[in-house]
Design an enzyme around this catalytic site. Structure first.
Site, PDB file in Angstrom:
ATOM      1  N   HIS A 143     103.561  23.472  88.393  1.00 18.74           N
ATOM      2  CA  HIS A 143     103.142  23.203  89.770  1.00 18.74           C
ATOM      3  C   HIS A 143     103.718  24.223  90.761  1.00 18.74           C
ATOM      4  O   HIS A 143     104.873  24.619  90.648  1.00 18.74           O
ATOM      5  CB  HIS A 143     103.587  21.801  90.171  1.00 18.74           C
TER       6      HIS A 143
ATOM      7  N   GLY B 214      97.721  45.545  79.228  1.00 17.62           N
ATOM      8  CA  GLY B 214      98.899  44.699  79.372  1.00 17.62           C
ATOM      9  C   GLY B 214     100.061  45.371  80.072  1.00 17.62           C
ATOM     10  O   GLY B 214     101.116  44.766  80.249  1.00 17.62           O
TER      11      GLY B 214
END
Lengths: 219, 219, 219
Positions: B139, B72
Site C-alpha cells: 500500500h 533492465g
C-alpha cells in the site's frame, strides 16, 4: 485411449502435495481414472486415503500407468527414477494449471511444477526435475535432470543448475552462473559465484560450508 | 479503431520474456495485430522468430504502433524511453492477465508487470517501470519512473522507490523507506534504512558497497 | 438467508488491502451487500470511501454482520478479535480466489489469505491468522491463532508457528521447527533453529537480537 492411472512414487510428505496437484489437474483435464501411491517401504499399505503399491505389484500394467517421483532428496530421486524406468514404466509431467510455461521452453519427462511458477523463454528443463512454487525460472536457464528448485527462489537468466543440484527455499542466484551437480544451495543463500559440484553453500553472500559431509539435503 | 502493433524495444533477453507476456495478453484481448522487436543495433534483423526494426524504419506509423521498453538497466531504459517519445511514438502498459492491480492504484505509461504480481491500494507507479513476478507492491508505495523491481522482492508499505532505482531479485525492503534515484539494491539485500541516490547496497542487513563504481546493474 | 455485511476491523493500511480483496471475492461470490470499516478510533468517520463504524454502533446487528481483523500487530490483532467476540459478533474467513487450499488443510475463523498463497496438505491454521501473498505454507505446518505470515516467506513442512508469532517479509524457515508464541522473525531472516517465545530474530543465519524490547513489530 486406454484409461490411465497416475503413480506417485513415494508415499511421503511431498507425495501428498503432489497428490493435491494431481487432483487439481484431474479436475480440469480428467487425465487419470485413479491416482495411487507407490513406495519401496513394504509396511505402507495406505497413505493419504489412497492405496500404496510396490512397483512389483504393478507388473504387466506398464501401458496403463504413468509416474512421477515425489522425493526431494536428489540422489534418492534419481535412484527411484531409474527404478521406474528399469521396470519398464514411463514418467509423465505434472504441471500445475497455474504454472506458466513459455512456448519456447523445453521440458523433459517426470517434471513437476507446483502452483504459480513461471518457466521463461528458451529454458531447458531436464528429466525428473521439481520446480516448487513462486519460482521464476529466468530466460535460457538449464535445469538439469534430477535437480530440485524450492519455493520462492529467484534464478537469473542463463544460469545452469546442474544434475541433482538442490536449491533451497528463498535462495537467489545471479544470472549466468553454474551450480555444479549435486551441489546444495542452502535456504536463503544469495549466490554471486559458481558453486562447485557437490559443494554446499549457505549465507548472504553464499559461502561454502563443510558442515554437511553426507551431501544429503534432508538429514 | 486502427489496427495496432506492439513494438518491444530491445531485442534481447528481457524482450523475449515480454514477447511471451504480450502473446498471453493478446490471446485474451486481441490488442495487437502484430508484435515486433525494435532495436538500435543495426546488425539485428530477426529475433525470437520476429522481425527487428530500427525506430527510423517505423517513421510515419506513429498512430498504429505502441511501445514498451524491454531493458533492465535503468539508465539505458530511460534513454530508450526518451528516444521513443522524441520520435513521436507513445508507450503502452503491459500488465500480465494474472497481475492484480488495486482499483486505487495509479499507473503511468510504458509500465510492465509480469505474471502474478500484485499492486496494492493507493500505490503510484511512474512511467517506464518494470515490476517482475511475485512482487507485492505494498500500500502507498511510490515506484518512480524508470525503476526496476525484480522478481520475488517484498517492499513494505509507503516506501518510495526513486527514479531509476534497481531492486534486485529476492530483496526485502522495510516500510516507509526512501530508496534514492538510480540506487541499486542488490539481490537478496534486506534493507532497514534509507538508501542514498546512486548508492549500491547488498547483504543482510544491507550495507553500502563501493564495489560498483560504474553504477551499472549488469556489467 | 439474511443479507450479510462485512466489517473490516481497523480502518488502516492493511484494511484497505483487505477491502480490495473483499471486492474481488464479492465479484465472484456476491457474499456481502455492504463492506464497511470498523475502528475504535472515534475520529474516523470515513475511510477509503466507506463509512467507519464503532462496534457499539452495530449493536443488534450480530446476525447480519461478519468480521475480519485488519491489523498486522499480533497482540493488537488478538485484542480486537476478542473485542469482536465479546460483542457477540462472529468472524469470517477471507480467502482470495487465487489462494490454493489443500482439501486436507484445516482453517479456523477470521483467517485472511491474500492473493496467490498456497496452503498445503494437512496444514492447520488457527483463528485470526493472516497469510500474505506468495507464501507456501508447507505440509503439516501449524500456524496458531493470531499469527502473521508476511509476503514472500517460505516455511518448511511441519514447522509450528506459535500463537501471535510474526514472520517478516521474505523470511525462510526450515522444516520441523518451532517458532514460539509472539516471537518476531525479522524480514529476510533465515531460520535454522527453534525460536523462543517472545524472542526477536534477524539475519542470515537468524540470531536473536535484544534490540526490540517492546516486542512490537511496528513501532
Amino acid at each position: 485411449m486406454k484409461d490411465m492411472r497416475l503413480g506417485i512414487f513415494c508415499a511421503g510428505n511431498l507425495g501428498r502435495e503432489i497428490y493435491d496437484i494431481a487432483l487439481r489437474i484431474n479436475e480440469i483435464e480428467h487425465r487419470w481414472q485413479e491416482i495411487v501411491f507407490v513406495d519401496n517401504d513394504e509396511t505402507k499399505s495406505e497413505y493419504y486415503g489412497q492405496k500404496v503399491y510396490r512397483l512389483a505389484d504393478l507388473e504387466g500394467r506398464q501401458d496403463e500407468m504413468e509416474f512421477v517421483v515425489a522425493n526431494g532428496e536428489p540422489q534418492t530421486k534419481k535412484e527411484i527414477y531409474l527404478q521406474i524406468k528399469q521396470a519398464g514404466f514411463h514418467l509423465t509431467n505434472l504441471i500445475d494449471p497455474t504454472a506458466i510455461i513459455s512456448p519456447t521452453a523445453t521440458i523433459g519427462e517426470g517434471v513437476i511444477v507446483t502452483p504459480y511458477s513461471t518457466i521463461n523463454s528458451n529454458v531447458t528443463i531436464g528429466d525428473n526435475v521439481l520446480v516448487q512454487s513462486y519460482v521464476r525460472v529466468g530466460h535460457d536457464i538449464k535445469a538439469e535432470s534430477h535437480c530440485v528448485i524450492s519455493a520462492n527462489t529467484a534464478i537469473g537468466g542463463a544460469t545452469i543448475v546442474g544434475e541433482g543440484a538442490f536449491i533451497g527455499m528463498g535462495a537467489a542466484i545471479k544470472e549466468e552462473l553454474h551450480i555444479g551437480e549435486y551441489a546444495i544451495v542452502g535456504m536463503g543463500a544469495v549466490v554471486y559465484k559458481d558453486v562447485a559440484a557437490h559443494a554446499v553453500v549457505i549465507g548472504n553472500p553464499a559461502r561454502e560450508t563443510k558442515g554437511n559431509r553426507a551431501g544429503k539435503v534432508f538429514q
